[in-house]
Design an enzyme around this catalytic site. Structure first.
Site, mmCIF file in Angstrom:
data_model
loop_
_atom_site.group_PDB
_atom_site.id
_atom_site.type_symbol
_atom_site.label_atom_id
_atom_site.label_comp_id
_atom_site.label_asym_id
_atom_site.label_seq_id
_atom_site.Cartn_x
_atom_site.Cartn_y
_atom_site.Cartn_z
ATOM 1 N N GLU A 76 42.939 15.438 -38.540
ATOM 2 C CA GLU A 76 42.004 16.504 -38.869
ATOM 3 C C GLU A 76 40.755 16.439 -37.986
ATOM 4 O O GLU A 76 40.290 17.466 -37.491
ATOM 5 C CB GLU A 76 41.617 16.377 -40.356
ATOM 6 C CG GLU A 76 40.563 17.340 -40.856
ATOM 7 C CD GLU A 76 41.016 18.785 -40.893
ATOM 8 O OE1 GLU A 76 42.222 19.034 -40.761
ATOM 9 O OE2 GLU A 76 40.135 19.663 -41.032
ATOM 10 N N ASP A 77 40.233 15.252 -37.752
ATOM 11 C CA ASP A 77 38.906 15.133 -37.143
ATOM 12 C C ASP A 77 38.860 14.523 -35.741
ATOM 13 O O ASP A 77 37.785 14.356 -35.186
ATOM 14 C CB ASP A 77 37.992 14.303 -38.058
ATOM 15 C CG ASP A 77 37.670 15.046 -39.356
ATOM 16 O OD1 ASP A 77 37.786 16.281 -39.365
ATOM 17 O OD2 ASP A 77 37.308 14.383 -40.351
#
Ligand code: MN
Length: 734
Positions: A76-77
């Site tokens: 996700e990051d």
């Protein structure tokens, strides 16, 4: 700052054969890719995955879950993709990370409120592997714990989502501790002012409450020891702020009125027998509140929760709940599925795969209904509501002022409660107080409500009540009363109708109506037993009085006396003329109220008290009252024998009625305001008002006002007519 070694120690302690190397590799990978990233607090980002892994280790989950906790935000990051994860950590972890990434995406999609479809997808993603749920909950818990660094709007959004979705899921999965912490944190961040105020109020009372709890604790412990009941500890607690707040808000109570502000918990050694022993000790110490006892040990709740619950009246008259459970049951109550999984594992010695499978089935059983029940309707509010529902939504428990428990289905009203106490109480019920406050009879009862029913001798049930009751006892009693009342009314109306008709045929009452034998004979001809049955049948509109006269008189005499055919005698027409001259009409049937059991107000013209009205005997509905000017009356006149004179009875209470008024005005600004002000000036209620411009450039304003009678309406009409710019005023539907 937390270190990976702390996490590893916990896993090693709980799982001797765990693949610790996997955790170390996941940690290094996460540290490498989150390098340089910071949290809102300014700390290194890595703190977050580490804390999540720590929560999972505390839940004593396997090394795969703990490693995934370390990796959950990587895709996700950071720039890492799923294929990279797969090549380093294999399919199992990849699947979990993928599920978590999907949930993060769905959550970000709807910044406003969660849409049903998204929530559904989230739940489905969670079900693919139960560990996804547990990791997601751990992730959310840590984020909630460290929210103070975020902007207020973001805090509010995340908190709302937590209350809507994650806390209910934790509840469904039996994870009591997780749910409590999520709820209290969300409450604190979503309603900071109210949280502070309530916390202050509770803190002010805390010394006193803790004093009481301490006494309770010492008393129970001494008594358990004296009776050789093997126990681990006795806990006392003050109600959590969020659930207290919900209760205060929902029931509009003061904190002093909450009777379960404190509770005690006995944790026994691991044998369910000890729970029952402890229960007898508690019931020996204090008087139990009857029927409040719940045995969730013999019949565990769906979410695996087991415990004995009882409420007792304490020494100072203070009621409190006592929960009794074994150590193992306690762990399950706090940790839910996670604990249950471990318990099975240790007991069966089975492999993790099998346990995972079993856990998945359990979780599916708990979560899938949420998705399936709502597959047909896309209403997000409904869906979120269904998430919030208790696990046992079917019943509510309410109390009489003396502490007797009345168990009712959910949705029950004070009327159900009244009938549950006694039929007589139900029949004469006129009002209710809940927790000391007067509420409408249609109010929905909540768990723990103390209900006081107010009765008035000779008061009667109302047909409206059928809309507010859910118990069959209440329904049957009300229906029974209605049919009895309806019969009494229809006999009365039938008598009046027959009297009138007999009068028209110049038949004296003593010859027909007061002649029991004759009435019985005619009733039998209609297949009815008694004279009252015949009158009731006339009142219901099933039998026409004219036909009864025909049977009484015989064809020949009937034709001779028929007022429709014969000419009026001079005397008759003279009397009629005089009556008319001095303003006496025919004797009218009196319409008692507006919507009585056997008189109903016609929908087409909505007659208003004081207006000229006429009755139509309709089959089975009794007398339908129309405005004399109603356009349908002409058509009804075809069945002339069913038309009957009616008049308004004197009203003893000021009932208002909604009437529509159509105002045509010049097209200029302020017309609507001018008209509503004029209505308000004569102290008349307005239910609705809307304005449009018609095609011929005139204003058309429709107002619905609440008036007592025709006089009142006339005042309203003239007040409107006096507003400058008004061209025409008329009553709608007359
Ligand atoms: Mn995260």
């Amino acid at each position: 700052m937390i270190r990976i070694e702390d996490v590893i120690e916990k896993v090693e302690a709980n799982r001797p054969n765990a693949d610790i190397d996997l955790i170390r590799r996941a940690y290094l990978f996460s540290a490498l890719h989150h390098r340089g990233q910071k949290r809102a607090s300014g700390e290194p980002y890595l703190v977050h995955p580490l804390e999540v892994a720590d929560i999972l280790a505390d839940l004593r989950l396997d090394e795969v879950s703990v490693s995934t906790g370390l990796l959950h935000d990587v895709v996700e990051d950071t720039l890492v993709d799923l294929d990279t994860i797969r090549s380093y950590f294999g399919d199992e972890i990849t699947l979990l990370v993928d599920g978590l990434t999907k949930i993060a995406h769905i959550s970000n999609l709807s910044k406003e409120r969660q849409q049903a479809e998204n929530v559904r997808k989230m739940v489905l993603a969670m079900i693919t592997d139960v560990r996804v749920v547990l990791i997601k909950l751990a992730d959310r818990l840590h984020n909630m714990r460290t929210m103070q660094f975020l902007k207020p709007e973001k805090r509010a959004r995340i908190s709302q989502e937590t209350l809507d979705i994650y806390a209910p899921i934790a509840h469904r999965l039996g994870m009591g501790k997780m749910r409590s912490e999520l709820e209290d944190l969300a409450f604190q961040n979503l309603y900071p002012e109210e949280y502070k105020r309530l916390a202050k109020e509770v803190d002010a009372r805390r010394p006193e409450l803790e004093g009481i709890l301490e006494k309770i604790k010492v008393t129970i412990e001494a008594k358990l020891a004296e009776n050789d009941v093997p126990f681990v500890e006795v806990q006392g607690r003050v109600k959590r702020l969020y659930s207290l707040w919900k209760k205060l808000k929902k029931q509009k109570l003061m904190i002093e009125q909450v009777y379960d502000l404190i509770a005690a918990r006995v944790i026994t050694k691991n044998d369910r027998k000890n729970c029952y022993l402890a229960l007898s000790v508690i019931h020996d110490l204090w008087t139990p509140v009857p029927e409040r006892f719940k045995d969730w040990i013999a019949i565990p709740r769906d979410n695996l929760y087991q415990s004995l619950h009882t409420s007792v009246i304490g020494d100072g008259g203070q009621a409190f709940e006592v929960q009794i459970r074994t150590e193992e049951m306690h762990r399950i109550a706090e940790e839910g599925v996670a604990a249950h999984w471990r318990y099975k594992e240790s007991k069966l010695g089975a492999k993790d795969d099998e346990n995972l499978d079993e856990l998945r089935k359990t979780v599916e059983k708990l979560l899938l209904p949420l998705v399936e029940d709502n597959a047909d309707n896309g209403d997000s509010e409904d869906f979120i509501e269904s998430l919030k529902l208790d696990l046992f939504p079917k019943d509510v428990y309410a109390f009489t002022p003396r502490g007797k428990v009345i168990q009712l289905p959910r949705g029950a009203s004070p009327i159900d409660f009244a009938y549950a106490i006694h039929s007589e109480v139900g029949d004469t019920c006129t009002g209710a107080k809940i927790n000391g406050r007067i509420v409408p009879l249609k109010h929905e009862l909540q768990n723990g409500d103390v209900v006081e029913i107010m009765t008035t001798a000779n008061s009667k049930p109302s047909r409206d009540w059928l809309n507010y009751v859910v118990t069959s006892k209440a329904k049957n009693r009300i229906r029974h009363w209605i049919s009895e009342q309806q019969r009494a009314d229809s006999i009365e109306i039938g008598r009046k109708l027959l009297e009138k008709e007999a009068d028209r045929f110049r038949v004296a009452p003593k010859k027909l109506i007061n002649n029991d034998a004759e009435m019985r004979r005619i009733a039998n001809e209609y297949g009815l037993g008694r004279p009252e049955d015949l009158l009731a049948s006339i009142g219901y509109g099933k039998t026409l009085p004219r036909n009864v006269l025909s049977k009484f008189l015989g064809a020949e005499k009937f034709a001779e006396l028929d007022p429709e055919k014969r000419k009026e005698t001079r005397i008759e027409s003279g009397v009629k003329a005089v009556k008319k001259f001095i303003g006496l009409g025919e004797d009218a049937i009196i319409v008692k109220g507006v919507d009585n059991l056997l008189t109903t107000r016609a929908r087409c013209c909505n007659p208003l008290r004081g207006e000229d009205i006429i009755g139509y005997i309709s089959l089975g509905k009794g007398i339908v009252v129309h405005n004399k000017r109603c356009k349908n009356v002409a058509q009804l006149m075809v069945n002339k024998e069913r038309i009957v004179e009616v008049d308004w009875a004197k009203s003893d209470k000021n009932e208002v009625q909604s009437v529509g008024i159509l105002v045509t005005t010049e097209n200029r600004t302020g017309m609507l305001a001018g008209i509503t002000n004029a209505i308000a000036d004569i102290k008349t209620g307005i239910r609705d008002a809307r304005a449009i411009i018609s095609r011929d450039d005139k204003g058309q304003i429709e107002v619905t006002v609440e008036v007592f009678d025709k006089k009142h309406l006339d005042r309203v009409l003239s007040a409107i007519a006096n507003v400058p710019g008004v061209i025409a005023v008329e009553r709608v539907n007359a």
